[in-house]
Design a protein around this motif. Structure first.
Motif, PDB file in Angstrom:
ATOM      1  N   LEU A  76       0.824  -1.209   0.000  1.00  0.00           N
ATOM      2  CA  LEU A  76       0.000   0.000   0.000  1.00  0.00           C
ATOM      3  C   LEU A  76       0.858   1.258   0.000  1.00  0.00           C
ATOM      4  CD1 LEU A  76      -2.765  -0.991   2.581  1.00  0.00           C
ATOM      5  CD2 LEU A  76      -3.016  -0.796   0.119  1.00  0.00           C
ATOM      6  N   GLY A  77       1.915   1.247   0.777  1.00  0.00           N
ATOM      7  CA  GLY A  77       2.783   2.414   0.894  1.00  0.00           C
ATOM      8  C   GLY A  77       3.529   2.754  -0.390  1.00  0.00           C
ATOM      9  N   LYS A  78       3.668   1.790  -1.287  1.00  0.00           N
ATOM     10  CA  LYS A  78       4.383   2.010  -2.544  1.00  0.00           C
ATOM     11  C   LYS A  78       3.452   2.404  -3.690  1.00  0.00           C
ATOM     12  CE  LYS A  78       7.963  -1.371  -1.398  1.00  0.00           C
ATOM     13  NZ  LYS A  78       8.551  -2.659  -1.753  1.00  0.00           N
ATOM     14  N   SER A  79       2.153   2.418  -3.433  1.00  0.00           N
ATOM     15  CA  SER A  79       1.186   2.646  -4.503  1.00  0.00           C
ATOM     16  C   SER A  79       1.009   4.119  -4.832  1.00  0.00           C
ATOM     17  CB  SER A  79      -0.173   2.063  -4.114  1.00  0.00           C
ATOM     18  OG  SER A  79      -1.116   2.352  -5.117  1.00  0.00           O
ATOM     19  N   GLU A  80       1.198   4.439  -6.110  1.00  0.00           N
ATOM     20  CA  GLU A  80       0.862   5.783  -6.593  1.00  0.00           C
ATOM     21  C   GLU A  80      -0.621   5.834  -6.952  1.00  0.00           C
ATOM     22  OE1 GLU A  80       3.397   7.176  -9.722  1.00  0.00           O
ATOM     23  OE2 GLU A  80       5.212   6.494  -8.686  1.00  0.00           O
ATOM     24  N   ALA A  81      -1.158   4.709  -7.395  1.00  0.00           N
ATOM     25  CA  ALA A  81      -2.561   4.657  -7.829  1.00  0.00           C
ATOM     26  C   ALA A  81      -3.518   4.969  -6.682  1.00  0.00           C
ATOM     27  CB  ALA A  81      -2.878   3.292  -8.415  1.00  0.00           C
ATOM     28  N   LEU A  82      -3.171   4.548  -5.479  1.00  0.00           N
ATOM     29  CA  LEU A  82      -4.055   4.799  -4.343  1.00  0.00           C
ATOM     30  C   LEU A  82      -4.055   6.273  -3.943  1.00  0.00           C
ATOM     31  CD1 LEU A  82      -3.504   1.611  -2.159  1.00  0.00           C
ATOM     32  CD2 LEU A  82      -5.458   2.202  -3.594  1.00  0.00           C
ATOM     33  N   GLY A  83      -3.140   7.036  -4.499  1.00  0.00           N
ATOM     34  CA  GLY A  83      -3.100   8.472  -4.236  1.00  0.00           C
ATOM     35  C   GLY A  83      -4.035   9.265  -5.134  1.00  0.00           C
ATOM     36  N   ILE A  84      -4.677   8.603  -6.079  1.00  0.00           N
ATOM     37  CA  ILE A  84      -5.621   9.288  -6.969  1.00  0.00           C
ATOM     38  C   ILE A  84      -6.822   9.722  -6.141  1.00  0.00           C
ATOM     39  CG2 ILE A  84      -7.104   9.092  -9.007  1.00  0.00           C
ATOM     40  CD1 ILE A  84      -5.228   6.852 -10.015  1.00  0.00           C
ATOM     41  N   ARG A  85      -7.053  11.012  -6.052  1.00  0.00           N
ATOM     42  CA  ARG A  85      -8.162  11.538  -5.247  1.00  0.00           C
ATOM     43  C   ARG A  85      -9.442  11.536  -6.068  1.00  0.00           C
ATOM     44  NH1 ARG A  85     -10.650  12.623  -0.808  1.00  0.00           N
ATOM     45  NH2 ARG A  85     -11.461  14.699  -0.491  1.00  0.00           N
ATOM     46  N   ASP A  86     -10.469  10.905  -5.545  1.00  0.00           N
ATOM     47  CA  ASP A  86     -11.795  10.883  -6.153  1.00  0.00           C
ATOM     48  C   ASP A  86     -11.756  10.426  -7.617  1.00  0.00           C
ATOM     49  OD1 ASP A  86     -14.541  11.157  -6.246  1.00  0.00           O
ATOM     50  OD2 ASP A  86     -14.505  13.325  -6.506  1.00  0.00           O
ATOM     51  N   PRO A  87     -11.242   9.219  -7.860  1.00  0.00           N
ATOM     52  CA  PRO A  87     -11.126   8.743  -9.238  1.00  0.00           C
ATOM     53  C   PRO A  87     -12.492   8.483  -9.866  1.00  0.00           C
ATOM     54  CG  PRO A  87     -10.641   6.983  -7.724  1.00  0.00           C
ATOM     55  CD  PRO A  87     -10.820   8.216  -6.892  1.00  0.00           C
ATOM     56  N   PRO A  88     -12.626   8.768 -11.147  1.00  0.00           N
ATOM     57  CA  PRO A  88     -13.896   8.483 -11.831  1.00  0.00           C
ATOM     58  C   PRO A  88     -14.062   6.984 -12.051  1.00  0.00           C
ATOM     59  CG  PRO A  88     -12.294   9.339 -13.386  1.00  0.00           C
ATOM     60  CD  PRO A  88     -11.652   9.417 -12.036  1.00  0.00           C
ATOM     61  N   LEU A  89     -15.301   6.577 -12.260  1.00  0.00           N
ATOM     62  CA  LEU A  89     -15.572   5.189 -12.588  1.00  0.00           C
ATOM     63  C   LEU A  89     -15.088   4.892 -14.007  1.00  0.00           C
ATOM     64  CD1 LEU A  89     -19.240   4.734 -11.276  1.00  0.00           C
ATOM     65  CD2 LEU A  89     -17.117   4.064 -10.144  1.00  0.00           C
ATOM     66  N   THR A  90     -14.680   3.664 -14.214  1.00  0.00           N
ATOM     67  CA  THR A  90     -14.369   3.208 -15.561  1.00  0.00           C
ATOM     68  C   THR A  90     -15.697   2.933 -16.268  1.00  0.00           C
ATOM     69  OG1 THR A  90     -14.341   0.892 -14.895  1.00  0.00           O
ATOM     70  CG2 THR A  90     -12.233   2.093 -14.764  1.00  0.00           C
ATOM     71  N   GLU A  91     -15.649   2.629 -17.551  1.00  0.00           N
ATOM     72  CA  GLU A  91     -16.882   2.271 -18.265  1.00  0.00           C
ATOM     73  C   GLU A  91     -17.523   1.047 -17.606  1.00  0.00           C
ATOM     74  OE1 GLU A  91     -20.180   2.114 -20.275  1.00  0.00           O
ATOM     75  OE2 GLU A  91     -18.795   3.818 -20.379  1.00  0.00           O
ATOM     76  N   PHE A  92     -16.690   0.079 -17.226  1.00  0.00           N
ATOM     77  CA  PHE A  92     -17.206  -1.111 -16.544  1.00  0.00           C
ATOM     78  C   PHE A  92     -17.848  -0.711 -15.210  1.00  0.00           C
ATOM     79  CE2 PHE A  92     -16.400  -4.904 -13.772  1.00  0.00           C
ATOM     80  CZ  PHE A  92     -17.333  -5.730 -14.356  1.00  0.00           C
ATOM     81  N   GLY A  93     -17.244   0.208 -14.480  1.00  0.00           N
ATOM     82  CA  GLY A  93     -17.806   0.686 -13.215  1.00  0.00           C
ATOM     83  C   GLY A  93     -19.143   1.388 -13.400  1.00  0.00           C
TER      84      GLY A  93
END
Length: 129
Positions: A76-93
């Motif tokens: 978790l500490g190495k993740s840049e992706a988890l730093g994305i604030r309020d990410p939009p849903l993907t098309e699948f989402g």
């Protein structure tokens, strides 16, 4: 493809949350009894609906694959992706959200017509999009 799974949890209205436990017996007679207890107010129902897939979910999966391919351990500490604030849903989402919004189990109970004993008394949502 989308799969839907539902878990039923209940506890007496007068008890505390620590006693929340899954209902093991989902036979028709047991579910009918639970329904009657919910209607008369002696049991509360809690619905937990997860958001659909968001961009950070995909990015984390890609990060993990990249770390593994490089022989490194992801955390978790190495993740840049988890730093994305309020990410939009993907098309699948977005597709998952549309399906959840029309799911008969949800629409006929938690989102039932006003005045219905099945209708949710409280709905809590994330303040994010």
């Amino acid at each position: 493809s989308y799969t839907s799974s539902h878990s039923i949890f209940s506890w007496p209205a007068s008890s505390d949350m620590k006693r929340l436990a899954p209902v093991d017996d989902t036979s028709p007679s047991s579910v009918k009894k639970l329904h009657e207890e919910i209607v008369d107010g002696s049991v509360k129902r809690v619905w937990c609906v997860r958001h659909g897939q968001a961009e950070h979910n995909v990015a984390v999966s890609e990060e993990i694959a990249k770390f593994r391919a490089e022989g490194r351990e992801w955390s978790l500490g190495k993740s840049e992706a988890l730093g994305i604030r309020d990410p939009p849903l993907t098309e699948f989402g977005r597709q998952q959200a549309r399906i959840a919004g029309t799911d008969s189990l949800i629409c006929d109970t938690a989102l039932a017509a006003s005045g219905s004993p099945e209708r949710a008394q409280l709905i809590v949502v994330s303040p994010l999009r």
